[in-house]
Design an enzyme around this catalytic site. Structure first.
Site, PDB file in Angstrom:
ATOM      1  N   ALA A  61       0.831  -1.203   0.000  1.00 56.75           N
ATOM      2  CA  ALA A  61       0.000   0.000   0.000  1.00 56.75           C
ATOM      3  C   ALA A  61       0.866   1.253   0.000  1.00 56.75           C
ATOM      4  O   ALA A  61       2.072   1.209   0.262  1.00 56.75           O
ATOM      5  CB  ALA A  61      -0.908  -0.001   1.223  1.00 56.75           C
ATOM      6  N   GLY A 106      -0.084  -5.515   0.142  1.00 53.44           N
ATOM      7  CA  GLY A 106      -1.124  -5.549  -0.874  1.00 53.44           C
ATOM      8  C   GLY A 106      -0.670  -6.199  -2.162  1.00 53.44           C
ATOM      9  O   GLY A 106      -1.475  -6.778  -2.893  1.00 53.44           O
ATOM     10  N   GLU A 109      -1.133  -9.809  -1.568  1.00 55.27           N
ATOM     11  CA  GLU A 109      -2.575 -10.061  -1.560  1.00 55.27           C
ATOM     12  C   GLU A 109      -3.148 -10.056  -2.967  1.00 55.27           C
ATOM     13  O   GLU A 109      -4.063 -10.834  -3.279  1.00 55.27           O
ATOM     14  CB  GLU A 109      -3.279  -9.022  -0.682  1.00 55.27           C
ATOM     15  CG  GLU A 109      -3.001  -9.227   0.804  1.00 55.27           C
ATOM     16  CD  GLU A 109      -3.495  -8.083   1.662  1.00 55.27           C
ATOM     17  OE1 GLU A 109      -4.291  -8.332   2.578  1.00 55.27           O
ATOM     18  OE2 GLU A 109      -3.078  -6.929   1.422  1.00 55.27           O
ATOM     19  N   GLU A 129       2.563  -6.347   7.253  1.00 58.09           N
ATOM     20  CA  GLU A 129       1.725  -5.334   7.921  1.00 58.09           C
ATOM     21  C   GLU A 129       1.931  -5.302   9.431  1.00 58.09           C
ATOM     22  O   GLU A 129       1.769  -4.258  10.068  1.00 58.09           O
ATOM     23  CB  GLU A 129       0.245  -5.591   7.602  1.00 58.09           C
ATOM     24  CG  GLU A 129      -0.160  -5.315   6.166  1.00 58.09           C
ATOM     25  CD  GLU A 129       0.038  -6.500   5.244  1.00 58.09           C
ATOM     26  OE1 GLU A 129      -0.445  -6.439   4.101  1.00 58.09           O
ATOM     27  OE2 GLU A 129       0.657  -7.509   5.674  1.00 58.09           O
TER      28      GLU A 129
END
Length: 255
Positions: A61, A106, A109, A129
């Site tokens: 992110a 991300g 992911e 994270e």
């Protein structure tokens, strides 16, 4: 545009292009959802490659953007964040991630949303994270555990450590490791092969596996049975069986 969709020979490439690290800011997330929905609709896209370029897939992110958000802002944003990734996971066509360099947070992911993952031998994947005092928020706690099992997923999520390509292959996080220069070529070849297959049967196979994983085996068998019987109404089934009888296996050409 930070994300683009280009199609050729039945393969659509969703390309992240936000140098230097393809950080997934809000605008990129929203664009990703739009293009996943476009790839779903387009008849000229029969399989999809997710690609971040030669150097990096996506390093996570946009932390500076996220740092400015408070609890209220993230309550509003978190659903849209997940929806963007879910739109990719629900493309009813074969999807392969071509992973180069970093696929972290991300980025990892996003790779998890694909059906198949081809990684460069220099790739590094992970869910870091926890090092920010957070947990994955775009499906990492759910899709990672379903892919590699809860114990390995917890190891990666609890520690936030990076996984090199060979370990990722060993634990099932990626499906193939190739030289970095060959990642996109091999991913495109995988997609191109399936783009020539029976589109509705491939959709049925994907939805049967994905939906079946979310339920008990009896319900999963019902999903499979309904799709299996329904495919007997398709031209592809007629073409495939006729070719098998008249020419032998593996020679059918699907439209």
């Amino acid at each position: 545009m930070t994300v683009t969709l280009e199609a050729s020979d039945g393969v659509g490439t969703i390309r992240l292009d936000r140098p230097p690290m393809n950080a997934l800011d809000v605008a990129t997330q929203d664009r990703l959802r739009e293009l996943a929905e476009e790839a779903t609709r387009r008849d000229d896209v029969r399989a999809v490659v997710l690609y971040g370029g030669e150097k990096v897939f996506a390093a996570g992110a946009d932390i500076k953007e996220m740092q400015a958000m408070d609890h209220t802002a993230m309550v509003v944003r978190s659903k849209a964040l997940q929806d963007s990734f879910t739109a990719v996971a629900r493309i009813p066509k074969p999807v392969v991630a071509a992973v180069t360099g970093y696929a972290l947070g991300g980025g990892c992911e996003l790779a998890l949303c694909a059906d198949f993952r081809i990684a460069a031998d220099n790739a590094k994947l992970g869910q870091p994270e926890i090092l920010l005092g957070l947990i994955p928020g775009a499906g990492g706690t759910q899709r990672l555990a379903r892919l590699v099992g809860p114990s390995k997923a917890k190891d990666l999520i609890f520690t936030g450590r990076h996984v090199k390509a060979e370990e990722a292959l060993a634990i099932g996080l990626v499906d193939r490791v190739v030289p970095a220069a060959e990642v996109y070529e091999q991913a495109h070849a995988w997609a191109a092969r399936l783009a020539k297959g029976p589109a509705l049967a491939l959709r049925a196979a994907k939805e049967s596996v994905d939906a079946g994983l979310e339920t008990d085996i009896d319900t999963g068998l019902t999903i499979e049975r309904n799709w299996f019987a329904g495919l007997f109404a398709t031209e592809d089934r007629e073409r495939g069986m006729r070719s098998f009888v008249e020419e032998g296996p593996g020679k059918a050409k699907f439209l």
